[in-house]
Design a protein around this motif. Structure first.
Motif, short mmCIF file in Angstrom:
data_model
loop_
_atom_site.label_atom_id
_atom_site.label_comp_id
_atom_site.label_asym_id
_atom_site.label_seq_id
_atom_site.Cartn_x
_atom_site.Cartn_y
_atom_site.Cartn_z
N VAL A 121 55.68 10.12 19.46
CA VAL A 121 55.44 11.52 19.06
C VAL A 121 53.99 11.69 18.62
CG1 VAL A 121 56.13 13.36 17.47
CG2 VAL A 121 57.86 11.81 18.40
N ARG A 122 53.47 10.74 17.87
CA ARG A 122 52.06 10.83 17.44
C ARG A 122 51.14 10.83 18.65
NH1 ARG A 122 53.94 6.75 14.03
NH2 ARG A 122 52.53 5.17 14.89
N GLN A 123 51.44 9.98 19.61
CA GLN A 123 50.62 9.93 20.82
C GLN A 123 50.72 11.24 21.59
OE1 GLN A 123 51.61 6.71 23.48
NE2 GLN A 123 50.36 7.52 25.15
N ALA A 124 51.93 11.77 21.75
CA ALA A 124 52.12 13.03 22.48
C ALA A 124 51.38 14.18 21.79
CB ALA A 124 53.61 13.35 22.59
N ALA A 125 51.38 14.17 20.47
CA ALA A 125 50.70 15.23 19.72
C ALA A 125 49.20 15.21 20.00
CB ALA A 125 50.97 15.08 18.23
N ILE A 126 48.61 14.02 20.02
CA ILE A 126 47.18 13.92 20.31
C ILE A 126 46.89 14.35 21.74
CG2 ILE A 126 45.29 12.28 20.63
CD1 ILE A 126 46.41 10.72 18.23
N GLU A 127 47.70 13.90 22.68
CA GLU A 127 47.46 14.21 24.08
C GLU A 127 47.78 15.66 24.41
OE1 GLU A 127 48.29 9.70 25.82
OE2 GLU A 127 49.87 11.22 25.94
N GLY A 128 48.65 16.30 23.61
CA GLY A 128 49.02 17.68 23.89
C GLY A 128 48.11 18.73 23.29
N LEU A 129 47.25 18.34 22.37
CA LEU A 129 46.36 19.31 21.74
C LEU A 129 45.40 19.91 22.76
CD1 LEU A 129 45.48 17.51 18.40
CD2 LEU A 129 46.53 19.78 18.60
N PRO A 130 45.15 21.22 22.69
CA PRO A 130 44.15 21.81 23.59
C PRO A 130 42.76 21.27 23.27
CG PRO A 130 44.82 23.39 21.90
CD PRO A 130 45.73 22.20 21.76
N ALA A 131 41.87 21.42 24.22
CA ALA A 131 40.51 20.91 24.05
C ALA A 131 39.82 21.60 22.88
CB ALA A 131 39.71 21.11 25.33
N GLY A 132 38.90 20.89 22.27
CA GLY A 132 38.14 21.45 21.16
C GLY A 132 38.21 20.55 19.94
N LEU A 133 37.17 20.63 19.13
CA LEU A 133 37.10 19.82 17.93
C LEU A 133 36.83 20.69 16.71
CD1 LEU A 133 35.11 16.59 18.91
CD2 LEU A 133 37.50 16.76 18.21
N SER A 134 37.30 20.21 15.58
CA SER A 134 37.02 20.82 14.29
C SER A 134 36.93 19.67 13.29
CB SER A 134 38.14 21.79 13.89
OG SER A 134 39.34 21.08 13.66
N PRO A 135 36.36 19.90 12.12
CA PRO A 135 36.32 18.82 11.13
C PRO A 135 37.69 18.25 10.81
CG PRO A 135 34.82 20.57 10.49
CD PRO A 135 35.59 21.08 11.66
N LYS A 136 38.70 19.12 10.76
CA LYS A 136 40.04 18.64 10.44
C LYS A 136 40.60 17.76 11.56
CE LYS A 136 44.42 20.19 8.49
NZ LYS A 136 45.18 21.34 7.97
N ARG A 137 40.40 18.19 12.79
CA ARG A 137 40.86 17.37 13.91
C ARG A 137 40.14 16.03 13.91
NH1 ARG A 137 41.88 20.54 19.61
NH2 ARG A 137 42.57 22.52 18.77
N MET A 138 38.84 16.07 13.67
CA MET A 138 38.07 14.84 13.68
C MET A 138 38.60 13.87 12.63
SD MET A 138 35.61 13.71 15.50
CE MET A 138 34.65 12.21 15.53
N ASP A 139 38.94 14.38 11.45
CA ASP A 139 39.48 13.53 10.39
C ASP A 139 40.78 12.87 10.83
OD1 ASP A 139 37.36 14.17 8.76
OD2 ASP A 139 38.46 15.69 7.60
N VAL A 140 41.65 13.65 11.49
CA VAL A 140 42.94 13.11 11.93
C VAL A 140 42.73 12.04 13.00
CG1 VAL A 140 45.09 13.68 13.12
CG2 VAL A 140 44.25 15.17 11.31
N PHE A 141 41.86 12.31 13.96
CA PHE A 141 41.63 11.35 15.04
C PHE A 141 41.00 10.07 14.51
CE2 PHE A 141 41.18 15.21 17.99
CZ PHE A 141 42.54 15.21 18.24
N LEU A 142 40.03 10.19 13.61
CA LEU A 142 39.40 9.00 13.06
C LEU A 142 40.40 8.17 12.25
CD1 LEU A 142 35.94 10.43 11.97
CD2 LEU A 142 36.37 8.75 13.78
N ALA A 143 41.29 8.86 11.53
CA ALA A 143 42.32 8.14 10.78
C ALA A 143 43.25 7.38 11.73
CB ALA A 143 43.11 9.12 9.92
#
Length: 231
Positions: free
Chosen positions: A123-145
């Motif tokens: 589910v975590r993998q699907a959530a990352i792969e399903g997000l539309p394109a684009g970055l924000s500070p919050k997204r960056m924090d989640v991806f780096l974590a």
């Protein structure tokens, strides 16, 4: 041949269910959502079938409701996305989020939350792969974590792949990629993705980086540092 509105809604509904994947169902529902009469007819058709639906069909119906921009339908979709007891349902909804209608921002926020907290790696993998394109500070924090601490290599790979284009110059990402490349215990593909981000983040001076005469064609320094496949 003319058809009644209810027959038209049924035809659209059946087409949505016949779509090859859930994303096709969502796209078709969103395409008719701007027509008030068709939207209402389709909402009625979906609502009629939802109580008895199970499994994949239930996921498709919930996604269709959300794509139609129905507040109650979106609330049901979000509840299933975040807390359905069937991991397969959460995975399907996360991989094909309803991010086109009036609740796009809320849907993206909910999917991002799954990438951070869901107990199932798929589910975590699907959530990352399903997000539309684009970055924000919050997204960056989640991806780096996820890159730094997720126990599942597939999730780390998904986060690195997402960031490989838009965020390749981010200093925090580069620091994390250097750590991954130097960590021999990491998954091979994780290290290769991290190495590619590092390589693409800086211009290469051919005079400063002579070719290793023992290197195979297209082989990188990282490739040569890793053990052969199968060992």
């Amino acid at each position: 041949r003319e058809v009644t509105l209810s027959e038209g809604a049924r035809l659209v509904f059946e087409s949505a269910l016949a779509a090859q994947d859930l994303g096709g169902s969502i796209d078709l529902a969103a395409s008719v959502a701007s027509d008030p009469e068709m939207r209402k007819a389709l909402l009625d058709e979906v609502s009629r079938r939802l109580p008895a639906a199970q499994g994949d069909l239930r996921c498709r119906l919930l996604a269709t409701l959300a794509a139609l921009g129905d507040p109650q339908g979106f609330a049901l979709w979000r509840a299933a996305l975040e807390s359905d007891t069937d991991p397969r349902c959460r995975e399907l909804l996360a991989r094909h989020p309803a991010t086109q209608g009036p609740f796009a921002a809320e849907a993206t926020e909910a999917v991002l939350g799954l990438a951070r907290t869901d107990r199932e790696a798929a589910v975590r993998q699907a959530a990352i792969e399903g997000l539309p394109a684009g970055l924000s500070p919050k997204r960056m924090d989640v991806f780096l974590a996820a890159i730094a601490g997720d126990v599942e290599p597939a999730v780390r790979r998904a986060a690195l792949a997402y960031l490989s284009e838009d965020a390749r110059g981010d200093q925090r990402l580069l620091v994390e990629c250097k750590r991954l490349v130097g960590d021999q215990t990491q998954d091979r593909q994780v290290r290769l993705l991290a190495g590619a981000i590092l390589r693409d983040a800086r211009p290469v001076d051919p005079a400063a980086a002579p070719q290793d005469p023992d290197a195979k064609p297209n082989e990188t320094e990282l490739d040569r540092s890793l053990p052969p496949t199968g060992r």
